[in-house]
Every structure is written in C-alpha cells, then in structure tokens.
Design a protein around this motif. Structure first.
Motif, mmCIF file in Angstrom:
data_model
loop_
_atom_site.group_PDB
_atom_site.id
_atom_site.type_symbol
_atom_site.label_atom_id
_atom_site.label_comp_id
_atom_site.label_asym_id
_atom_site.label_seq_id
_atom_site.Cartn_x
_atom_site.Cartn_y
_atom_site.Cartn_z
ATOM 1 N N UNK A 82 -0.432 -11.171 -8.849
ATOM 2 C CA UNK A 82 -1.110 -10.255 -7.927
ATOM 3 C C UNK A 82 -0.249 -9.034 -7.623
ATOM 4 N N UNK A 83 1.054 -9.197 -7.561
ATOM 5 C CA UNK A 83 1.925 -8.034 -7.380
ATOM 6 C C UNK A 83 1.744 -7.063 -8.547
ATOM 7 N N UNK A 84 1.754 -7.601 -9.769
ATOM 8 C CA UNK A 84 1.578 -6.749 -10.946
ATOM 9 C C UNK A 84 0.202 -6.080 -10.912
ATOM 10 N N UNK A 85 -0.822 -6.859 -10.591
ATOM 11 C CA UNK A 85 -2.176 -6.311 -10.492
ATOM 12 C C UNK A 85 -2.232 -5.146 -9.500
ATOM 13 N N UNK A 86 -1.611 -5.348 -8.345
ATOM 14 C CA UNK A 86 -1.632 -4.333 -7.302
ATOM 15 C C UNK A 86 -0.929 -3.051 -7.734
ATOM 16 N N UNK A 87 0.142 -3.190 -8.518
ATOM 17 C CA UNK A 87 0.985 -2.043 -8.848
ATOM 18 C C UNK A 87 0.693 -1.409 -10.199
ATOM 19 N N UNK A 88 -0.237 -1.959 -10.954
ATOM 20 C CA UNK A 88 -0.472 -1.455 -12.310
ATOM 21 C C UNK A 88 -0.730 0.046 -12.338
ATOM 22 N N UNK A 89 -1.521 0.545 -11.416
ATOM 23 C CA UNK A 89 -1.858 1.978 -11.416
ATOM 24 C C UNK A 89 -0.668 2.844 -11.032
ATOM 25 N N UNK A 90 0.394 2.226 -10.496
ATOM 26 C CA UNK A 90 1.576 2.996 -10.082
ATOM 27 C C UNK A 90 2.709 2.875 -11.094
ATOM 28 N N UNK A 91 2.418 2.212 -12.220
ATOM 29 C CA UNK A 91 3.385 2.099 -13.302
ATOM 30 C C UNK A 91 2.974 3.029 -14.433
ATOM 31 N N UNK A 92 3.823 3.168 -15.417
ATOM 32 C CA UNK A 92 3.581 4.106 -16.509
ATOM 33 C C UNK A 92 4.075 3.490 -17.813
ATOM 34 N N UNK B 172 0.813 -1.223 0.000
ATOM 35 C CA UNK B 172 0.000 0.000 0.000
ATOM 36 C C UNK B 172 0.843 1.268 0.000
ATOM 37 N N UNK B 173 2.043 1.219 0.607
ATOM 38 C CA UNK B 173 2.851 2.437 0.700
ATOM 39 C C UNK B 173 3.891 2.553 -0.411
ATOM 40 N N UNK B 174 3.838 1.669 -1.398
ATOM 41 C CA UNK B 174 4.750 1.754 -2.536
ATOM 42 C C UNK B 174 4.209 2.785 -3.526
ATOM 43 N N UNK B 175 5.063 3.718 -3.923
ATOM 44 C CA UNK B 175 4.639 4.754 -4.866
ATOM 45 C C UNK B 175 4.913 4.347 -6.308
ATOM 46 N N UNK B 176 5.357 5.287 -7.102
ATOM 47 C CA UNK B 176 5.647 5.067 -8.517
ATOM 48 C C UNK B 176 6.665 3.937 -8.682
#
Length: 229
Positions: free
Chosen positions: A106-116, A65-69
């Motif tokens: 699931x890691x990728x799913x969780x972080x998709x919105x924080x990738x570009x 939850x606290x991982x950014x970009x």
C-alpha cells in the motif's frame, strides 16, 4: 541531492540508513507509528519524521499525503513475532502479514505517482525464510513472501527498480545485542567470515541496491555466509 523515504526509520537499521543518507546531504523523511517520536528523532540529524502504521494500511494514503517526489524508498518496518504453530497467535500473525505484505504494497501504491523512471525501492526481508527457527512460523512465511512481492512490483512498476535485502544475524542491532553473549559467540562460529553482520553492512547493501542502475529484482543476503554453516 535525492529525496529518500525510510518507512520504519525510528530504530535499528532503518534509523541508521536514514542517518547516513541525511549526512550525505539528501532530503530524508522517516516514518514511525508515533509521529512525535519520529519527528524528534529525525530532527537530530536534519531529517523529517512523520506518523505511519504499516499495520493499518487503510490509513496510509492520508499519512503520506504531504510526501512529495520520491527518488529512493526503503521499506524497513518490521515486527518481531514469536509465534509457534503449536501455540498459534492469530492476531499477531495477522498483524505481521498485514504490516509487511499489505502494508509495504500500500505504501508503494500510494507513492507510485510521486516516483519516476529512475526511482528505486528496497524491501526488507530476512534469512528466517531460509533457516526458520521455533517461533518463526509467520516471520519465515512473510519473508519468503517478500520475494514474490519484489518480483511482481519490479514487473508492474518497470522501469522503477525493486530489490530486497535479507539480513542474517545483525550482531550490533538492538534486537541481537540483547541476546546473551554465548548465543552470539555460537552464531559467530557458524558464520564463515567469523563475524556477524553489522548494521553498517546492511546500510551499505541497501545503498548499493538503490544506486546501482542495473540491479533489479535481486535478493541480497547480508549474513557473512551464515546459511552455509
């Protein structure tokens, strides 16, 4: 400076990669099942550590939850599963399948919105998929599954690039260093280069896959041509 997340970065190749990128001046976060241990290790070279158990994917969103970009994501978490089909350990098999195929996803799913658009992902497989050995029933199957996971992620996440690295015998890794020297000597004779891959070799390969903007949906073997032996 890039933001780098190394999942499974408290030992072996994942740790070496995290250390290399932090030394380059990147903002690095590494994960391990024990959050205190992960943070203690990470702080030794200017990174940050956090707890994440790939085998418990239902907890991944909260853990990250606290991982950014995220510019670069390396999924290096592995589990050594010696599991013969004649003595099948269902619990061990389920953990490894969950850890790599569901956990990675699931890691990728969780972080998709924080990738570009320029983000990149590297998945870890292994050469057991091409040259299985007694006890590799689950390992070989899961590492072959990494290919399918790589392909589908590359399509679904485009233009984010997704590649996979498949190390062979990594002679200076903790796992292989514990093997008898005669075993390693035999493996060297079966390798066309006459030397076993090193952790530095694999780290360099992962770095290449992350930074080359035209390499996508590629499986890179790092084994000195061992499969030709």
């Amino acid at each position: 400076m890039s933001s780098v997340l190394v999942v499974g970065g408290t030992s072996g190749i994942g740790l070496e990669f995290a250390r290399m990128r932090a030394g380059r001046g990147d903002e690095v976060v590494l994960t391990g099942r024990d959050g205190h241990r992960a943070d203690t290790i990470a702080k030794e070279f200017g990174a940050r550590g956090t707890a994440l158990d790939l085998g418990r994917p239902g907890e991944t969103a909260a853990a990250l939850a606290d991982i950014g970009r995220v510019d670069h994501l390396v999924l290096a978490g592995v589990s050594r599963d010696d599991n013969k089909v004649t003595e099948y350990d269902i619990d061990a098999a389920l953990r490894l399948v969950t850890l790599k195929l569901v956990g990675y996803t699931e890691v990728v799913h969780t972080l998709t919105s924080r990738m570009h658009d320029d983000s990149a992902i590297v998945l870890f497989g292994g050469q057991a998929k091409e040259r299985p050995y007694p006890g590799a029933t689950t390992v070989a199957t899961v590492n072959a599954g990494v290919r399918g996971l790589m392909n589908t992620l590359a399509v679904e996440l485009a233009p984010i690039r997704v590649n996979a690295v498949h190390p062979g015998v990594v002679g200076d890794s903790p796992y292989w260093q514990a093997k008898p020297e005669k075993v390693l000597a035999t493996l060297r004779t079966e390798t066309p280069t006459g030397r076993l891959a090193t952790m530095a070799d694999v780290v360099d390969a992962v770095d290449f896959l992350l930074r080359n903007g035209s390499v996508n949906a590629v499986e890179l073997s790092v084994d000195g041509g061992w499969l030709l032996g």
